[in-house]
Design a protein around this motif. Structure first.
Motif, mmCIF file in Angstrom:
data_model
loop_
_atom_site.group_PDB
_atom_site.id
_atom_site.type_symbol
_atom_site.label_atom_id
_atom_site.label_comp_id
_atom_site.label_asym_id
_atom_site.label_seq_id
_atom_site.Cartn_x
_atom_site.Cartn_y
_atom_site.Cartn_z
ATOM 1 N N SER A 274 65.896 35.296 -9.112
ATOM 2 C CA SER A 274 67.319 35.292 -8.782
ATOM 3 C C SER A 274 68.110 35.976 -9.893
ATOM 4 N N GLU B 197 63.058 29.033 -14.692
ATOM 5 C CA GLU B 197 63.429 29.520 -13.361
ATOM 6 C C GLU B 197 63.853 28.379 -12.450
ATOM 7 N N GLY B 198 63.199 27.218 -12.613
ATOM 8 C CA GLY B 198 63.514 26.086 -11.748
ATOM 9 C C GLY B 198 64.912 25.543 -11.914
ATOM 10 N N HIS C 127 67.550 27.366 -11.856
ATOM 11 C CA HIS C 127 68.491 28.319 -11.261
ATOM 12 C C HIS C 127 68.241 28.441 -9.754
ATOM 13 N N THR C 128 69.302 28.690 -9.064
ATOM 14 C CA THR C 128 69.225 28.865 -7.609
ATOM 15 C C THR C 128 69.664 30.283 -7.248
ATOM 16 N N GLY C 129 69.494 30.612 -6.007
ATOM 17 C CA GLY C 129 69.898 31.933 -5.534
ATOM 18 C C GLY C 129 68.701 32.707 -5.016
ATOM 19 N N GLU C 130 69.011 33.707 -4.223
ATOM 20 C CA GLU C 130 67.965 34.528 -3.615
ATOM 21 C C GLU C 130 67.278 35.386 -4.675
ATOM 22 N N ASP D 152 58.519 29.954 -12.215
ATOM 23 C CA ASP D 152 58.136 28.792 -11.406
ATOM 24 C C ASP D 152 56.628 28.618 -11.322
ATOM 25 N N SER E 82 70.753 34.862 -11.279
ATOM 26 C CA SER E 82 71.145 33.858 -12.269
ATOM 27 C C SER E 82 70.034 33.644 -13.305
#
Length: 266
Positions: free
Chosen positions: A115, A92-93, A95-98, A131, A117
């Protein structure tokens, strides 16, 4: 008259005229009977320490001479030529995004919201690390909602730190393969010569050792059909490093029942 007979008569005549001229041969001892006098070491042109040994062979030298050469270890039974891809534990770390995408367990209880992504990556790889450190794994298809219609199971970190294979077995980086079980039965240990002796680069706490070429059929996948194997690399970084060594769609001969692989099929 032949010369030898004439000479013999002359010798008898001389002995008859002077009996004292006939001498007995010197006593050479019983152990010298039938031997020629070889003289001293110096007469032979040898130094005292240069005398040849009567027998320079030793048991070890005979053993070395008689030893059978090492026979090459069999690769095993050839199963055919296979093409590779890779998969890994999505993080998870990375990837970015809400966080908008809910993930559910098989009872439709929410596991996490992530997210889009990361949810997509988890669906592709089949296992992922959140995370908060939890590892989740594809459990079954379901109608709870969420991306790719997957329901997820949270893994026990003590027994399944990298996710779970298709029979509940733990996935093992750089050992586990996803396969078509109609071609390679689940649990089969296999050997790939090109990987034997390969120095695995070190990433994310993985690698840093010399591979022995042994793998195991631990998993399945929707896109894994026929002579196609999906090698579990463990992490994205290690997958990318392996792409520089054996890129996706590399072809290998795969052997089963290899004496080189001590790990039994299960």
């Amino acid at each position: 008259m032949k010369p030898t007979l004439y000479a013999f008569i002359l010798l008898l005549t001389a002995c008859a005229s002077d009996p004292e001229s006939i001498q007995e041969p010197a006593d050479q001892g019983p152990d010298m009977a039938g031997r020629a006098d070889l003289g001293s070491n110096s007469d032979l042109g040898l130094e005292p320490d240069a005398m040849p040994d009567a027998d320079t062979d030793t048991p070890d030298s005979h053993a070395d001479a008689d030893a059978e050469p090492d026979m090459p270890v069999s690769k095993g039974t050839l199963m055919g030529s296979f093409e590779n891809t890779y998969y890994y534990l999505a993080e998870e770390g990375a990837h970015t995004g809400e966080a908008t995408e809910p993930l559910y367990d098989r009872e439709c209880n929410p596991v996490a919201t992530v997210s889009a992504s990361f949810a997509n990556a988890a669906c592709i790889e089949g296992s992922a690390r959140l995370d908060d450190g939890r590892v989740i794994n594809y459990a079954t298809s379901c109608s709870c909602g969420g991306p790719c219609s997957f329901c997820w199971a949270v893994m026990n970190p003590a027994t399944h730190p990298w996710g779970m294979g298709s029979r509940g077995n733990a996935l093992e980086p750089l050992r586990s393969w996803a396969v078509d079980i109609d071609v390679i039965p689940h649990g089969t240990s296999v050997y790939v010569e090109e990987w034997d002796g390969l120095e695995i680069p070190s990433f994310d706490g993985l690698g840093g050792f010399v591979h022995d070429g042994c793998f195991r059929a631990d998993d399945v996948g929707g896109g894994i059909n026929g002579n196609h194997v999906d090698i579990f690399a463990g992490s994205r970084s290690l997958w990318q490093a392996l792409e520089n060594i054996f890129p996706t769609r590399t072809t290998f001969n795969v052997y089963r029942d290899s004496p080189r692989c001590a790990s039994p099929s299960r």
